[in-house]
Scaffold this active site. Structure first.
Site, PDB file in Angstrom:
ATOM      1  N   LYS A  12       0.836  -1.198   0.000  1.00  0.00           N
ATOM      2  CA  LYS A  12       0.000   0.000   0.000  1.00  0.00           C
ATOM      3  C   LYS A  12       0.874   1.252   0.000  1.00  0.00           C
ATOM      4  O   LYS A  12       0.652   2.192  -0.746  1.00  0.00           O
ATOM      5  CB  LYS A  12      -0.807   0.048   1.307  1.00  0.00           C
ATOM      6  N   ASP A  65      -8.043   2.919   4.553  1.00  0.00           N
ATOM      7  CA  ASP A  65      -8.741   1.649   4.744  1.00  0.00           C
ATOM      8  C   ASP A  65      -9.403   1.268   3.422  1.00  0.00           C
ATOM      9  O   ASP A  65      -9.973   2.129   2.743  1.00  0.00           O
ATOM     10  CB  ASP A  65      -9.774   1.762   5.870  1.00  0.00           C
ATOM     11  N   GLY A 141      -2.643  -8.756  -2.189  1.00  0.00           N
ATOM     12  CA  GLY A 141      -4.009  -9.050  -1.747  1.00  0.00           C
ATOM     13  C   GLY A 141      -4.854  -9.700  -2.833  1.00  0.00           C
ATOM     14  O   GLY A 141      -4.479 -10.727  -3.414  1.00  0.00           O
ATOM     15  N   ASP A 143      -5.503  -8.634  -5.757  1.00  0.00           N
ATOM     16  CA  ASP A 143      -5.177  -8.196  -7.127  1.00  0.00           C
ATOM     17  C   ASP A 143      -5.225  -9.314  -8.174  1.00  0.00           C
ATOM     18  O   ASP A 143      -5.665  -9.063  -9.299  1.00  0.00           O
ATOM     19  CB  ASP A 143      -3.804  -7.499  -7.165  1.00  0.00           C
ATOM     20  N   ARG A 168      -7.314   3.224  -5.014  1.00  0.00           N
ATOM     21  CA  ARG A 168      -6.300   3.953  -4.244  1.00  0.00           C
ATOM     22  C   ARG A 168      -5.823   5.171  -5.037  1.00  0.00           C
ATOM     23  O   ARG A 168      -5.606   6.249  -4.474  1.00  0.00           O
ATOM     24  CB  ARG A 168      -5.135   3.012  -3.912  1.00  0.00           C
TER      25      ARG A 168
HETATM   26  P1  ITT Z   1      -3.413  -1.746   7.077  1.00  0.00           P
HETATM   27  O1  ITT Z   1      -4.788  -1.892   7.713  1.00  0.00           O
HETATM   28  O2  ITT Z   1      -2.289  -1.917   8.044  1.00  0.00           O
HETATM   29  O3  ITT Z   1      -3.308  -0.496   6.263  1.00  0.00           O
HETATM   30  P2  ITT Z   1      -4.216  -4.059   5.498  1.00  0.00           P
HETATM   31  O4  ITT Z   1      -3.518  -4.872   4.462  1.00  0.00           O
HETATM   32  O5  ITT Z   1      -4.842  -4.790   6.655  1.00  0.00           O
HETATM   33  O6  ITT Z   1      -3.202  -2.945   6.018  1.00  0.00           O
HETATM   34  P3  ITT Z   1      -6.849  -3.141   4.623  1.00  0.00           P
HETATM   35  O7  ITT Z   1      -7.526  -3.582   5.862  1.00  0.00           O
HETATM   36  O8  ITT Z   1      -7.188  -1.799   4.093  1.00  0.00           O
HETATM   37  O9  ITT Z   1      -5.262  -3.153   4.781  1.00  0.00           O
HETATM   38  O10 ITT Z   1      -7.037  -4.184   3.460  1.00  0.00           O
HETATM   39  C1  ITT Z   1      -8.040  -5.146   3.478  1.00  0.00           C
HETATM   40  C2  ITT Z   1      -7.659  -6.320   2.630  1.00  0.00           C
HETATM   41  O11 ITT Z   1      -7.793  -5.985   1.274  1.00  0.00           O
HETATM   42  C3  ITT Z   1      -6.227  -6.826   2.829  1.00  0.00           C
HETATM   43  O12 ITT Z   1      -6.246  -8.232   2.803  1.00  0.00           O
HETATM   44  C4  ITT Z   1      -5.481  -6.302   1.635  1.00  0.00           C
HETATM   45  O13 ITT Z   1      -4.491  -7.213   1.224  1.00  0.00           O
HETATM   46  C5  ITT Z   1      -6.602  -6.190   0.591  1.00  0.00           C
HETATM   47  N1  ITT Z   1      -6.377  -5.030  -0.275  1.00  0.00           N
HETATM   48  C6  ITT Z   1      -6.321  -3.736   0.110  1.00  0.00           C
HETATM   49  N2  ITT Z   1      -6.074  -2.958  -0.958  1.00  0.00           N
HETATM   50  C7  ITT Z   1      -5.967  -3.790  -2.024  1.00  0.00           C
HETATM   51  C8  ITT Z   1      -5.688  -3.599  -3.382  1.00  0.00           C
HETATM   52  O14 ITT Z   1      -5.430  -2.406  -3.881  1.00  0.00           O
HETATM   53  N3  ITT Z   1      -5.644  -4.672  -4.180  1.00  0.00           N
HETATM   54  C9  ITT Z   1      -5.876  -5.900  -3.692  1.00  0.00           C
HETATM   55  N4  ITT Z   1      -6.119  -6.180  -2.420  1.00  0.00           N
HETATM   56  C10 ITT Z   1      -6.171  -5.123  -1.584  1.00  0.00           C
END
Ligand code: ITT
Length: 185
Positions: A12, A65, A141, A143, A168
């Protein structure tokens, strides 16, 4: 100008740096424990977490988030995307959608920033469909299973192109535009 993003996710952070660099904004990682309230809207979750962090870390603190809302699953996993990724994972999500024709989904990203003690939230969404199977090695994640509208490739196959069109990109471009106008740096 520099912002500090409270995240544990280095992917991120890299994407945010890439998106904000044309605005001359530097992005630093903030090691801080976030309080995450339960809410279906990621904008509310990011705002609440930023409000509490701002009290300790001051201006230019950012919380991001992201949620993945799958239409056929009535918006699941939504804000629980991280938990679902860690537990059933991508394969589990694909199983839930097995035989489901309507594969539409939306990624929504909320970026909350603290300025003069007040939190401002910018959101961005990407509409798309969930692929039949994982494809591509870029990104992170979900993607490999998210195909944005107007494309046949997944975000993981698109690589850095993702940063031009993603949820994002939309949220942080709005933040970058606002910061550069507000502070005229
Ligand atoms: P932080 O809360 O520490 O920022 P996180 O990875 O837990 O990190 P989120 O709760 O925002 O962040 O993300 C939720 C899920 O969605 C998490 O499993 C990420 O890997 C996935 N995710 C977030 N943004 C993504 C993206 O742009 N592409 C694919 N998966 C994404």
């Amino acid at each position: 100008m520099k912002i500090r993003v409270a995240t544990t996710n280095l992917h991120k952070l890299e994407e945010i740096s890439h998106i904000l660099s044309p605005f001359g904004i530097e992005v630093e990682k903030l090691e801080a424990e976030k309080t995450e309230v339960q809410h279906e809207d990621v904008a509310v979750i990011a705002r609440k977490a930023a409000e509490s962090l701002c009290r300790h870390y001051g201006d230019f603190t950012v919380v991001e988030d992201t949620g993945l809302y799958i239409d056929a699953l009535s918006g699941f996993p939504g804000p629980y995307a991280e938990y679902v990724y860690r537990t059933i994972g991508i394969e589990g999500v694909l199983k839930l959608l097995s035989g489901v024709e309507d594969r539409r989904a939306t990624f929504t990203c909320a970026a909350a920033i603290c300025i003069s003690g007040v939190v401002k939230v910018f959101t961005g969404s990407s509409r798309g469909v969930i692929a039949e199977r994982p494809r591509g090695t870029g990104g992170f994640g979900y993607d490999p299973i998210f195909i944005p509208e107007g494309y046949t490739s997944t975000f993981a196959e698109l690589g850095v192109e993702k940063n031009k069109i993603s949820h994002r990109a939309r949220a942080f471009t709005a933040l970058g535009v606002w910061l550069s106008k507000e502070f005229k740096y």
